[in-house]
Design an enzyme around this catalytic site. Structure first.
Site, PDB file in Angstrom:
ATOM      1  N   HIS A  40      28.035  63.242  26.467  1.00 44.95           N
ATOM      2  CA  HIS A  40      28.880  64.211  25.754  1.00 44.95           C
ATOM      3  C   HIS A  40      28.753  64.090  24.239  1.00 44.95           C
ATOM      4  O   HIS A  40      29.582  64.619  23.509  1.00 44.95           O
ATOM      5  CB  HIS A  40      30.344  64.056  26.179  1.00 44.95           C
ATOM      6  N   CYS A  65      25.536  70.533  10.341  1.00 43.68           N
ATOM      7  CA  CYS A  65      25.884  71.859   9.815  1.00 43.68           C
ATOM      8  C   CYS A  65      25.518  72.911  10.858  1.00 43.68           C
ATOM      9  O   CYS A  65      24.529  72.774  11.586  1.00 43.68           O
ATOM     10  CB  CYS A  65      25.126  72.096   8.520  1.00 43.68           C
ATOM     11  N   GLY A 114      35.849  54.035  35.692  1.00 40.61           N
ATOM     12  CA  GLY A 114      36.811  54.750  34.862  1.00 40.61           C
ATOM     13  C   GLY A 114      36.510  56.217  34.646  1.00 40.61           C
ATOM     14  O   GLY A 114      36.769  56.754  33.581  1.00 40.61           O
ATOM     15  N   ALA A 150      39.326  48.359  34.421  1.00 39.05           N
ATOM     16  CA  ALA A 150      37.910  48.064  34.204  1.00 39.05           C
ATOM     17  C   ALA A 150      37.689  46.697  33.533  1.00 39.05           C
ATOM     18  O   ALA A 150      36.791  45.950  33.936  1.00 39.05           O
ATOM     19  CB  ALA A 150      37.287  49.175  33.350  1.00 39.05           C
TER      20      ALA A 150
HETATM   21  P1  NAD Z   1      37.984  61.089  33.297  1.00 39.86           P
HETATM   22  O1  NAD Z   1      37.672  62.182  34.212  1.00 39.86           O
HETATM   23  O2  NAD Z   1      36.910  60.145  32.993  1.00 39.86           O
HETATM   24  O3  NAD Z   1      39.344  60.341  33.861  1.00 39.86           O
HETATM   25  C1  NAD Z   1      39.766  59.071  33.465  1.00 39.86           C
HETATM   26  C2  NAD Z   1      39.617  58.103  34.642  1.00 39.86           C
HETATM   27  O4  NAD Z   1      39.873  56.784  34.210  1.00 39.86           O
HETATM   28  C3  NAD Z   1      40.580  58.366  35.808  1.00 39.86           C
HETATM   29  O5  NAD Z   1      39.843  58.386  37.005  1.00 39.86           O
HETATM   30  C4  NAD Z   1      41.524  57.145  35.787  1.00 39.86           C
HETATM   31  O6  NAD Z   1      41.962  56.790  37.090  1.00 39.86           O
HETATM   32  C5  NAD Z   1      40.610  56.092  35.195  1.00 39.86           C
HETATM   33  N1  NAD Z   1      41.281  54.977  34.519  1.00 39.86           N
HETATM   34  C6  NAD Z   1      42.397  54.999  33.752  1.00 39.86           C
HETATM   35  N2  NAD Z   1      42.632  53.766  33.248  1.00 39.86           N
HETATM   36  C7  NAD Z   1      41.634  52.959  33.707  1.00 39.86           C
HETATM   37  C8  NAD Z   1      41.305  51.586  33.529  1.00 39.86           C
HETATM   38  N3  NAD Z   1      42.046  50.781  32.757  1.00 39.86           N
HETATM   39  N4  NAD Z   1      40.198  51.095  34.138  1.00 39.86           N
HETATM   40  C9  NAD Z   1      39.415  51.895  34.915  1.00 39.86           C
HETATM   41  N5  NAD Z   1      39.673  53.195  35.117  1.00 39.86           N
HETATM   42  C10 NAD Z   1      40.770  53.723  34.515  1.00 39.86           C
HETATM   43  O7  NAD Z   1      38.309  61.532  31.916  1.00 39.86           O
HETATM   44  P2  NAD Z   1      39.416  62.459  31.292  1.00 39.86           P
HETATM   45  O8  NAD Z   1      40.416  61.551  30.702  1.00 39.86           O
HETATM   46  O9  NAD Z   1      39.867  63.491  32.275  1.00 39.86           O
HETATM   47  O10 NAD Z   1      38.567  63.149  30.129  1.00 39.86           O
HETATM   48  C11 NAD Z   1      37.707  64.265  30.300  1.00 39.86           C
HETATM   49  C12 NAD Z   1      36.516  64.130  29.388  1.00 39.86           C
HETATM   50  O11 NAD Z   1      36.843  63.714  28.063  1.00 39.86           O
HETATM   51  C13 NAD Z   1      35.538  63.095  29.901  1.00 39.86           C
HETATM   52  O12 NAD Z   1      34.277  63.477  29.541  1.00 39.86           O
HETATM   53  C14 NAD Z   1      35.968  61.890  29.103  1.00 39.86           C
HETATM   54  O13 NAD Z   1      34.993  60.862  29.103  1.00 39.86           O
HETATM   55  C15 NAD Z   1      36.233  62.490  27.737  1.00 39.86           C
HETATM   56  N6  NAD Z   1      37.135  61.581  27.017  1.00 39.86           N
HETATM   57  C16 NAD Z   1      36.547  60.604  26.282  1.00 39.86           C
HETATM   58  C17 NAD Z   1      37.321  59.633  25.667  1.00 39.86           C
HETATM   59  C18 NAD Z   1      36.625  58.553  24.880  1.00 39.86           C
HETATM   60  O14 NAD Z   1      35.573  58.783  24.276  1.00 39.86           O
HETATM   61  N7  NAD Z   1      37.162  57.334  24.884  1.00 39.86           N
HETATM   62  C19 NAD Z   1      38.731  59.656  25.797  1.00 39.86           C
HETATM   63  C20 NAD Z   1      39.314  60.705  26.541  1.00 39.86           C
HETATM   64  C21 NAD Z   1      38.494  61.644  27.166  1.00 39.86           C
HETATM   65 ZN    ZN Z   2      24.587  73.507   5.717  1.00 35.03          ZN
END
Ligand code: NAD
Ligand code: ZN
Length: 259
Positions: A132, A140, A202, A246
């Site tokens: 992502h 830009c 996760g 995790a």
């Molecule tokens: P997701 O679909 O990856 O869902 C989060 C998952 O993490 C769930 O299945 C939940 O059960 C699990 N989880 C929660 N705490 C955990 C832990 N401590 N250990 C292991 N698993 C755990 O993501 P989303 O939140 O629905 O986000 C959608 C999109 O946005 C994805 O592409 C995601 O990666 C991105 N996003 C990225 C970040 C980041 O860069 N840190 C943060 C939020 C969302």
């Molecule tokens: Zn420019």
């Protein structure tokens, strides 16, 4: 502990043995991996947008779409800023560190992540596919200007290109966009070479490109391990399921190898 949960500890030993033998390991990671670094997931218990709506009454998918960025950059940048704020100053946790320390001359570790927070690289992982993109790389919309921003803290929003005054955007995949072709090509090349062990950690794995490597592993008889407190669409494919956070889980697995 051993008496209370013998099956679980047995699984740690078994997956530890698989890790010890494996030469090529894939970790597919999502927001849950960074939850213990204090970065909220979008869905689930610690969700930042549990009801799916932003304070502007629009879906998160809408404010962070490519259409909105082009039509109403101020609105998109408001939420890009919030995203950046959520990762600002955050450090890798035990899960990121475990994946990094598992790298060794005889064992290649690949990480295909949906996260945009760079915590895998900051922990020392070398083979990271940022499916992502990355929130800190800015480009830009019109010219070749590109810049790495450690933080958005002191930016005027929405920011303009210093060379041509056009709009800027981070190199993240917005809703309505495809994944970066170069990243996909590199990941696909490694998938063709195959893996001995595949982890899904996760992530709720709603996207086909996250589910597909798990399906491929299951088809080829490659062991699949899931680490997630919740059941997900790939749970049924997992040979081993660790329903804990995790950080502790992966640290305990790395400890099986004496690291
Ligand atoms: P997701 O679909 O990856 O869902 C989060 C998952 O993490 C769930 O299945 C939940 O059960 C699990 N989880 C929660 N705490 C955990 C832990 N401590 N250990 C292991 N698993 C755990 O993501 P989303 O939140 O629905 O986000 C959608 C999109 O946005 C994805 O592409 C995601 O990666 C991105 N996003 C990225 C970040 C980041 O860069 N840190 C943060 C939020 C969302
Ligand atoms: Zn420019």
């Amino acid at each position: 502990m051993t008496l209370q949960n013998p099956a679980m500890n047995h699984d740690f030993e078994k997956v530890g043995a698989l890790l010890r033998q494996a030469r090529r390991v894939l970790f597919i990671t999502g927001a849950g991996v960074s939850a213990e670094s204090g970065i909220p997931t979008f869905r689930g218990a610690t969700a930042a947008f549990a009801d799916g709506l932003t304070e502007d009454g629009l879906a998160f998918e809408e404010v962070l779409s490519i259409e909105t960025l082009q039509r109403n950059p101020a609105l998109s940048w408001k939420y890009l800023f919030k995203l950046e704020q959520s990762i600002r100053g955050r450090a890798p946790n035990a899960a990121h560190r475990a994946m990094a320390v598992l790298q060794s001359p005889g064992r290649d570790i690949f990480v295909a992540t949906q996260n945009i927070d760079e915590l895998h690289q900051r922990a020392g992982s070398r083979n990271v596919f940022e499916l992502h993109g990355n929130l800190r790389r800015i480009i830009c919309l019109q010219c070749k200007y590109t810049k790495y921003w450690e933080t958005y803290a002191s930016l005027p929003l929405p920011p303009c290109c210093p060379l041509c005054q056009s709009g800027l955007r981070p190199e993240v995949v917005l809703y309505g966009e495809s994944l970066p072709p170069a990243v996909l090509a590199a990941f696909s090349q490694e998938q063709d070479r195959g893996f001995d062990l595949v982890f899904s950690v996760g992530t709720t794995s709603l996207f086909l490109y996250v589910i597909e490597p798990v399906l491929a592993a299951a088809r080829r008889g490659v062991p699949v391990v899931e680490v997630n407190p919740d059941i997900t669409p790939v749970s049924g494919l997992a040979d081993f399921r660790f329903a804990g956070p995790a950080g502790g889980t992966l640290a305990k697995l790395a400890a099986q190898l004496g690291i």
